[in-house]
Scaffold this motif. Structure first.
Motif, PDB file in Angstrom:
ATOM      1  N   ARG A 312       0.874  -1.181   0.000  1.00 19.55           N
ATOM      2  CA  ARG A 312       0.000   0.000   0.000  1.00 19.55           C
ATOM      3  C   ARG A 312       0.905   1.223   0.000  1.00 19.55           C
ATOM      4  N   TRP A 313       0.649   2.165  -0.913  1.00 23.37           N
ATOM      5  CA  TRP A 313       1.455   3.377  -1.019  1.00 23.37           C
ATOM      6  C   TRP A 313       0.617   4.577  -0.608  1.00 23.37           C
ATOM      7  N   PHE A 314       1.180   5.408   0.313  1.00 23.05           N
ATOM      8  CA  PHE A 314       0.510   6.605   0.799  1.00 23.05           C
ATOM      9  C   PHE A 314       1.297   7.828   0.312  1.00 23.05           C
ATOM     10  N   TYR A 315       0.754   8.539  -0.689  1.00 21.74           N
ATOM     11  CA  TYR A 315       1.442   9.702  -1.246  1.00 21.74           C
ATOM     12  C   TYR A 315       1.236  10.932  -0.360  1.00 21.74           C
ATOM     13  N   ARG A 316       2.229  11.791  -0.363  1.00 25.01           N
ATOM     14  CA  ARG A 316       2.170  13.015   0.411  1.00 25.01           C
ATOM     15  C   ARG A 316       0.967  13.854  -0.042  1.00 25.01           C
ATOM     16  N   GLU A 320      -5.159  10.001   2.468  1.00 28.16           N
ATOM     17  CA  GLU A 320      -6.471   9.379   2.631  1.00 28.16           C
ATOM     18  C   GLU A 320      -6.861   8.543   1.415  1.00 28.16           C
ATOM     19  N   GLU A 321      -6.059   8.592   0.346  1.00 24.97           N
ATOM     20  CA  GLU A 321      -6.351   7.827  -0.868  1.00 24.97           C
ATOM     21  C   GLU A 321      -5.145   6.948  -1.229  1.00 24.97           C
ATOM     22  N   PRO A 322      -4.843   5.947  -0.418  1.00 23.86           N
ATOM     23  CA  PRO A 322      -3.681   5.098  -0.711  1.00 23.86           C
ATOM     24  C   PRO A 322      -3.924   4.242  -1.949  1.00 23.86           C
ATOM     25  N   THR A 323      -2.866   3.917  -2.632  1.00 30.78           N
ATOM     26  CA  THR A 323      -2.944   3.031  -3.791  1.00 30.78           C
ATOM     27  C   THR A 323      -2.550   1.612  -3.377  1.00 30.78           C
ATOM     28  N   THR A 324      -3.110   0.670  -4.049  1.00 30.25           N
ATOM     29  CA  THR A 324      -2.822  -0.735  -3.778  1.00 30.25           C
ATOM     30  C   THR A 324      -1.939  -1.288  -4.882  1.00 30.25           C
ATOM     31  N   GLU A 325      -0.804  -1.824  -4.508  1.00 27.72           N
ATOM     32  CA  GLU A 325       0.136  -2.399  -5.458  1.00 27.72           C
ATOM     33  C   GLU A 325       0.005  -3.924  -5.392  1.00 27.72           C
ATOM     34  N   VAL A 326      -0.568  -4.488  -6.444  1.00 24.78           N
ATOM     35  CA  VAL A 326      -0.823  -5.932  -6.488  1.00 24.78           C
ATOM     36  C   VAL A 326       0.433  -6.652  -6.958  1.00 24.78           C
ATOM     37  N   ALA A 327       0.800  -7.691  -6.236  1.00 19.64           N
ATOM     38  CA  ALA A 327       1.926  -8.533  -6.656  1.00 19.64           C
ATOM     39  C   ALA A 327       1.381  -9.647  -7.539  1.00 19.64           C
ATOM     40  N   ILE A 328       1.983  -9.822  -8.713  1.00 22.41           N
ATOM     41  CA  ILE A 328       1.479 -10.788  -9.700  1.00 22.41           C
ATOM     42  C   ILE A 328       2.595 -11.728 -10.123  1.00 22.41           C
ATOM     43  N   ARG A 329       2.308 -12.994 -10.096  1.00 24.70           N
ATOM     44  CA  ARG A 329       3.192 -13.996 -10.698  1.00 24.70           C
ATOM     45  C   ARG A 329       2.452 -14.617 -11.874  1.00 24.70           C
ATOM     46  N   ARG A 330       2.928 -14.337 -13.073  1.00 22.12           N
ATOM     47  CA  ARG A 330       2.246 -14.787 -14.279  1.00 22.12           C
ATOM     48  C   ARG A 330       2.768 -16.157 -14.713  1.00 22.12           C
TER      49      ARG A 330
END
Length: 554
Positions: A312-316, A320-330
């Motif tokens: 989860r990334w919380f930008y300065r 209140e609107e964090p982004t979700t970084e999905v880990a993917i193994r293809r």
């Protein structure tokens, strides 16, 4: 139309209807008739302009069709249902049925609100109920059509043509049943895909063998020359391969599984053949954002196969609107997705969403193959002529082998898994029949929003109803009563005015079948030409040359 001079009025009408529906779809979205984030709001003036334009399209377009009707009449008749013309007609009717069904289902909430004063929800399960059989029929016709002849196919010709593709479908069908794959709809999809692949392989092999005998080249060079002589036909076959790959990707969706667990460092959970272990939760900062990352290890059969880092990334200024970084193994056979919707840095715990999606990459590969086939079909004649005239006989073969070598490494990513789902059948059924209240208008079981309050509330209600021992109908009635209307359901209950939605596909299907039968009887009512005498026999080499020449006319 091009080969037999038939279906001219039908084809022109389809072009007009297609353009009209694009304008009508724009009108529904922009005017607010259908709830959409793209709507401009209720604008009477805009609605009147759209309505006038659509009336003008229908009036002027079909007016010209009626005016030129004598020039558009069919020059030939439908000689037999076991012909390629009949296959085209059935294929067109099914596609038109699908378009009308989607149009009606999309408009039904608006119709229901106008008639009953209550706006209902028509969600993905209702569409899937009808589009699944439609898609399977189209897939079957993709393999059936090339095996039939123009005008009429005799039983002997059909037997010889269907022998290899039919055997492929039968073997695959028996294999998937033996492996425990449910027959509907994944098993049927795999069997029909085998039919299509067998048909295309047979067409390429027969054509290449005939050309090899006529030119004396090797089989791959002969296949290149075969495509060069009839790009549209064999480019279309390559497009069919792409469609098969896409359908296989859709069939794999029936085996997708999702699990949500909370792990602490050293704890692990297993989904099918995959084991996910949490190593820890770390906090880092790069000056622009704060990153909360879960360090996980994915194992298969006890061996480590990947390190994955959902975050989860919380930008300065946008904490209140964090982004979700999905880990993917293809992988060729399945993709593994790891999502971290919640975490606790103090306890070093993380809530992990584990998703196994089989055959997803086959959909993208199918689109790539489809684009290649389309490109081949659209290439001008000079492209292949220049290439084959400038290179030695074996160069085309060498190019194909080089292309195969470049593409081969992609198959080395294959993994196999048997994902499991611990939810009860009743729970999974109800999750697909009630919508999430977060505004996504998706079933609860399909809502992908993280920390979704609507999803959580619906899941808690469902769990409570299940704990009380309620059955399916009682749970559905409880949700409707709690929400105040049937809008909480993904499909309207089959009662009262709602039965129109369930009866419409049957009405359209029966009406279309009657129209096809009447049209076919009218087309085939003309005089018959006397059949030729018995085959006096020709030299095999002449027959082979004749087959090669006829392929250019097919």
């Amino acid at each position: 139309q091009e080969k037999r001079g038939m279906l001219r009025v039908w084809n022109v009408s389809l072009v007009i209807i297609t353009f009209f529906l694009t304008i009508f779809g724009t009108f529904m979205t922009r005017s607010g008739v259908v709830q959409s984030v793209h709507a401009f709001g209720e604008d009477i003036a805009l609605a009147r302009m759209f309505t006038g334009f659509m009336i003008a399209i229908i009036t002027i377009s079909f007016g010209f069709v009626i005016y030129r009707l004598p020039l558009l009449r069919s020059r030939n008749e439908l000689d037999s249902w076991s012909s390629r013309e009949a296959a085209f007609l059935v294929n067109n009717w099914i596609l038109l049925f699908a378009a009308l069904f989607v149009l009606f289902a999309t408009m039904f909430p608006t119709l229901s609100e106008a008639v009953t004063g209550q706006r209902l929800t028509v969600g993905p399960p209702f569409f899937n109920k009808w589009m699944l059989p439609i898609g399977l029929i189209l897939l079957f016709l993709t393999g059936y059509g090339p095996l039939t002849a123009w005008r009429k196919s005799t039983l002997i010709n059909l037997r010889d043509s269907f022998m290899i593709p039919g055997a492929c479908a039968l073997v695959v069908g028996i294999a998937v049943i033996a492996l425990g794959v449910r027959v509907w709809a994944s098993g049927i999809c795999f069997a029909f895909s085998a039919l299509v692949v067998g048909t295309i392989a047979q067409e390429f092999w027969r054509g290449a063998r005939v050309r090899q005998g006529a030119t004396g080249t090797d089989i791959l060079t002969a296949a290149i020359g075969l495509i060069a002589r009839n790009k549209r036909r064999y480019g279309g076959y390559i497009i069919h391969v792409g469609i098969v790959l896409i359908f296989l990707g859709f069939a794999g969706n029936g085996f997708s599984r999702s699990e949500e667990v909370t792990l602490k460092p050293g704890q692990q959970t297993t989904v099918g053949d995959f084991t996910v272990r949490l190593n820890g939760v770390k906090v880092t900062d790069d000056g622009q954002k704060q990153m909360i990352t879960a360090d996980t290890t994915v194992l298969r059969d006890g061996k480590e196969i990947a390190r994955m880092y959902p975050a989860r990334w919380f930008y300065r200024k946008h904490e209140e609107e964090p982004t979700t970084e999905v880990a993917i193994r293809r992988g060729l056979m399945e993709d593994v997705y790891l999502v971290m919707p919640a975490f606790s840095v103090e306890e070093q715990s993380a809530s992990m969403g584990i998703h196994i999606n089989p055959l997803v990459d086959w959909v993208w590969a199918g689109f790539g193959v489809l684009a290649i086939g389309t490109g081949i079909a659209l290439l001008p004649e000079t492209v292949f002529s220049f290439a084959l005239a400038s290179l030695p006989a074996g160069a085309a073969t060498a190019s194909m082998l080089l292309l195969a070598m470049l593409l081969w490494p992609t198959t080395l990513l294959a993994q196999q898994t048997v994902p499991v789902d611990q939810k009860s059948p009743l729970q999974k059924q109800v999750e697909n029949e009630i919508i999430c209240t977060c505004g996504c208008r998706l079933p609860v079981g399909s809502c992908g929003m993280l920390n979704c309050p609507g999803h959580k509330a619906q899941e808690e209600k469902l769990a409570a109803y299940l704990a009380e021992g309620k059955d399916h109908d009682q749970i559905i009635a409880a949700f409707v009563k709690d929400y105040g209307s049937q809008a909480v359901l993904t499909a309207p209950i089959d009662e009262g005015f709602n039965r129109v939605a369930w009866a419409f596909p049957y009405i359209v299907g029966v009406a279309g079948l009657i129209a096809i039968i009447v049209t076919a009887r009218r087309w085939s009512a003309g005089p018959r030409i006397a059949t030729a005498g018995p085959d006096i026999g020709l030299d095999p080499s002449i027959n082979a040359r004749l087959d090669d020449e006829l392929r250019d006319l097919d």
